[in-house]
Design an enzyme around this catalytic site. Structure first.
Site, PDB file in Angstrom:
ATOM      1  N   VAL A  42       7.508   7.524  16.778  1.00 53.01           N
ATOM      2  CA  VAL A  42       7.267   8.145  15.465  1.00 53.01           C
ATOM      3  C   VAL A  42       6.024   9.030  15.475  1.00 53.01           C
ATOM      4  CG1 VAL A  42       6.814   7.690  13.015  1.00 53.01           C
ATOM      5  CG2 VAL A  42       8.460   6.273  14.270  1.00 53.01           C
TER       6      VAL A  42
ATOM      7  N   ARG B 119      -4.992  11.002   4.049  1.00 60.83           N
ATOM      8  CA  ARG B 119      -3.863  11.935   4.172  1.00 60.83           C
ATOM      9  C   ARG B 119      -2.914  11.775   2.978  1.00 60.83           C
ATOM     10  NH1 ARG B 119      -0.253  14.662   7.547  1.00 60.83           N
ATOM     11  NH2 ARG B 119       1.904  14.277   6.996  1.00 60.83           N
TER      12      ARG B 119
ATOM     13  N   ASP C  45       4.196   0.987  12.101  1.00 59.04           N
ATOM     14  CA  ASP C  45       2.989   0.351  11.557  1.00 59.04           C
ATOM     15  C   ASP C  45       2.802  -1.071  12.067  1.00 59.04           C
ATOM     16  OD1 ASP C  45       3.291   1.904   8.286  1.00 59.04           O
ATOM     17  OD2 ASP C  45       2.561   2.641  10.212  1.00 59.04           O
TER      18      ASP C  45
ATOM     19  N   ARG D 188      -0.130  15.099  12.468  1.00 62.30           N
ATOM     20  CA  ARG D 188       0.481  14.857  11.151  1.00 62.30           C
ATOM     21  C   ARG D 188       0.519  16.111  10.276  1.00 62.30           C
ATOM     22  NH1 ARG D 188      -1.829   9.296   9.137  1.00 62.30           N
ATOM     23  NH2 ARG D 188       0.197   9.112   8.138  1.00 62.30           N
ATOM     24  N   PRO D 189       1.260  17.114  10.704  1.00 62.51           N
ATOM     25  CA  PRO D 189       1.383  18.353   9.924  1.00 62.51           C
ATOM     26  C   PRO D 189       2.118  18.089   8.604  1.00 62.51           C
ATOM     27  CG  PRO D 189       3.002  18.315  11.662  1.00 62.51           C
ATOM     28  CD  PRO D 189       2.144  17.114  11.878  1.00 62.51           C
TER      29      PRO D 189
ATOM     30  N   ASP E 235       4.562  20.495   7.597  1.00 60.50           N
ATOM     31  CA  ASP E 235       5.585  21.557   7.578  1.00 60.50           C
ATOM     32  C   ASP E 235       6.842  21.148   6.805  1.00 60.50           C
ATOM     33  OD1 ASP E 235       5.692  19.740   9.827  1.00 60.50           O
ATOM     34  OD2 ASP E 235       7.407  20.889  10.546  1.00 60.50           O
ATOM     35  N   LEU E 236       7.246  19.891   6.915  1.00 57.26           N
ATOM     36  CA  LEU E 236       8.500  19.487   6.238  1.00 57.26           C
ATOM     37  C   LEU E 236       8.316  19.478   4.714  1.00 57.26           C
ATOM     38  CD1 LEU E 236       9.556  16.597   8.658  1.00 57.26           C
ATOM     39  CD2 LEU E 236      10.277  18.994   8.681  1.00 57.26           C
TER      40      LEU E 236
ATOM     41  N   CYS F 209      -5.388  12.471  11.830  1.00 55.53           N
ATOM     42  CA  CYS F 209      -6.285  11.314  11.991  1.00 55.53           C
ATOM     43  C   CYS F 209      -6.012  10.703  13.358  1.00 55.53           C
ATOM     44  CB  CYS F 209      -6.060  10.334  10.864  1.00 55.53           C
ATOM     45  SG  CYS F 209      -4.474   9.572  10.962  1.00 55.53           S
TER      46      CYS F 209
ATOM     47  N   ARG G 176      -8.782  -0.490   4.334  1.00 59.25           N
ATOM     48  CA  ARG G 176      -7.918   0.541   3.729  1.00 59.25           C
ATOM     49  C   ARG G 176      -6.557  -0.053   3.380  1.00 59.25           C
ATOM     50  NH1 ARG G 176      -7.010   5.608   7.128  1.00 59.25           N
ATOM     51  NH2 ARG G 176      -5.677   5.910   5.313  1.00 59.25           N
TER      52      ARG G 176
ATOM     53  N   LYS H 148       0.845  -1.208   0.000  1.00 60.67           N
ATOM     54  CA  LYS H 148       0.000   0.000   0.000  1.00 60.67           C
ATOM     55  C   LYS H 148       0.878   1.255   0.000  1.00 60.67           C
ATOM     56  CE  LYS H 148      -1.758   1.660   3.966  1.00 60.67           C
ATOM     57  NZ  LYS H 148      -1.498   3.098   4.180  1.00 60.67           N
ATOM     58  N   ASN H 149       1.911   1.257   0.841  1.00 62.53           N
ATOM     59  CA  ASN H 149       2.692   2.487   1.004  1.00 62.53           C
ATOM     60  C   ASN H 149       3.734   2.683  -0.084  1.00 62.53           C
ATOM     61  OD1 ASN H 149       1.087   2.990   3.136  1.00 62.53           O
ATOM     62  ND2 ASN H 149       2.576   2.439   4.706  1.00 62.53           N
TER      63      ASN H 149
END
Ligand code: EPZ
Length: 418
Positions: free
Chosen positions: A326, A92, A304, A121-122, A124-125, A116, A396, A22-23
């Site tokens: 994390v 996201r 995960d 989970r901003p 900014d980076l 979520c 998901r 998925k990722n």
């Protein structure tokens, strides 16, 4: 809403095949927006998140054809540069289209991704990197607008090895003038798969899998034919299922080095793990020993897999300490495990898990994808039946979970709202 009913007590036996990752597929589908060409992608898993990403691509004007696990994306007609709030809130990872759209068109407008269940989970980076490459960033009414006449390659240093930020910046940098260097880059295997896909389109990316990635641009991109790597988190979940049920399971279609940290932890807990070229056999003892766990960016123990490993600890011999380094809030599964009798204390980012002889079945609720997987594992070993609500979270990220587990002997069925 669909639920799972799981009757505990069966040792899992047999073999199960991991699907495409998925990722890996999510950033690769996003990357297909970079080119006017055609991307043919194999081993695409049938997941809700993949469905949403296809929706996003169609919304942006890409043309998509699906034939089983083969997805073909034609990026020639991509026109819209805005990702709606509705789509961004659904997932996201929709934010992964920002780098490609900014790189190809010089503009992207995206609603802020909803935080979520696992934290704020901003972004900014991601945005700092886009700005460093020359984009102007404005944020208003819940939308982010990034635009530039043209991106310029530069040296970037990520404060944290963010997977998504590394992916977004890597994709944008393929269209930046000159060389971009990303330091303190995420090293997850999915970055290597994305690099391989980008390079098969004609990009020039080197170093993915290490903390220093170099991208030359701008490059003219064409078409590609790519097969997605296996899902290491799905594979790891079945490995733990085998260990925790005292079973004997072979997981096919897995790259062993991608699950090294999980192999080490399972061996430490007393499971037998035999590693072959592209499969792993896990045999669980009658009772496992507890372990301590600290989640870290790859190649550390994956966040995960934290919830799934915690289930093993709830019934292992002894007390184990989990520290989730994390995400700031990835213990939503703890309340539900407590309802099943687990003895878990939370202090900030640390969970202290005291092993008990057995969990007991009851009604539990899924709050996020990996918490859901953990609750299924808990149901497999709990006394009597466990009813798991909101299983759409699990859909998901796990392809046909109940079918694959049933083939291993589990007593699990999907029912509509009772
Ligand atoms: C990816 O999410 C994965 N999702 C996640 O998997 C995974 O848990 C995560 O990486 C870590 O490995 C996909 O690949 C689609 P991050 P991502 O950016 O990219 C902070 C699953 O279950 N951060 O590496 O969103 C962030 O708040 C999902 O399959 C910033 O502070 O993760 C978090 O605490 C869940 N600013 C940490 O970094 C930023 O700009 C890691 O986030 C970006 C991130």
């Amino acid at each position: 809403m669909e639920k799972f009913i799981v009757i505990g007590g069966k040792r899992l036996k047999g073999s199960v095949r991991a699907s495409g990752a998925k990722n890996a597929i999510l950033p690769i589908l996003a990357a297909s927006l970079l080119t006017k060409g055609v991307s043919v992608i194999h081993e695409v898993p049938a997941l809700l998140d993949v469905q949403v990403m296809k929706e996003v691509l169609k919304y942006l004007g890409a043309r998509i054809k699906c034939d089983g696990s083969i997805v073909t994306v034609d990026g020639s007609k991509v026109s819209s540069l805005e990702i709606s709030e509705d789509l961004m809130r659904k997932m996201r990872a929709s934010n992964l289209v920002m780098g490609p759209l900014l790189g190809r068109f010089g503009k992207v407008k995206a609603a802020y991704p909803g935080g979520c269940a696992i934290g704020s989970r901003p972004m900014d980076l991601h945005l700092k990197g886009f700005a460093a490459m020359g984009a102007s960033i404005t944020e208003k009414h819940g939308y982010i607008i990034a635009e530039t006449d043209s991106l310029t390659g530069t040296e970037l240093h990520l404060d944290f090895p963010s997977v998504g930020a590394t992916e977004n910046l890597m994709m944008a940098a393929t269209q930046a003038k000159g060389q971009t260097i990303i330091r303190n880059a995420a090293k997850e295997p999915e970055l290597v798969d994305l690099q391989n896909f980008l390079n098969s389109l004609g990009a020039r990316v080197r170093g993915a899998g290490t903390d220093l990635i170099k991208i030359e641009g701008p490059t003219e991109l064409g078409s590609a034919d790519h097969t997605v790597i296996p899902d290491r988190v799905e594979a790891g979940t079945y490995m733990i299922a085998a260990a925790v049920t005292g079973g004997d399971v072979i997981i096919q279609n897995v790259i062993p080095e991608h699950v090294e940290a999980v192999i080490a932890k399972l061996r430490e807990a007393g499971a037998r793990v035999e590693v072959a070229e592209d499969n792993i056999r896990v045999t669980g003892p009658s009772r496992l020993k507890s372990v301590d766990l600290k989640t870290l960016p790859y190649p550390g123990f994956p966040t995960d897999m934290q919830a799934q490993m915690m289930v093993l600890m709830t019934v292992a011999q002894g007390t184990g300490v989990v520290s989730e380094a994390v995400f700031e809030n990835r213990y939503k599964h703890v309340d539900e495990l407590r309802r099943m009798g687990a003895d878990i204390k939370i202090e900030g980012r640390v969970a202290i898990v005291k092993g008990i002889p057995q969990l007991s079945g009851t009604f539990v609720e899924v709050t996020d994808l990996r918490a859901g997987a953990a609750l299924v594992l808990a149901g497999l070993i709990a006394e009597d039946a466990t009813v798991i609500e909101n299983v759409w979270h699990i859909d998901r990220g796990y392809e046909h979970l109940e079918r694959k587990l049933s083939l291993l002997g589990a007593r699990i069925m999907r029912v509509n709202g009772i």
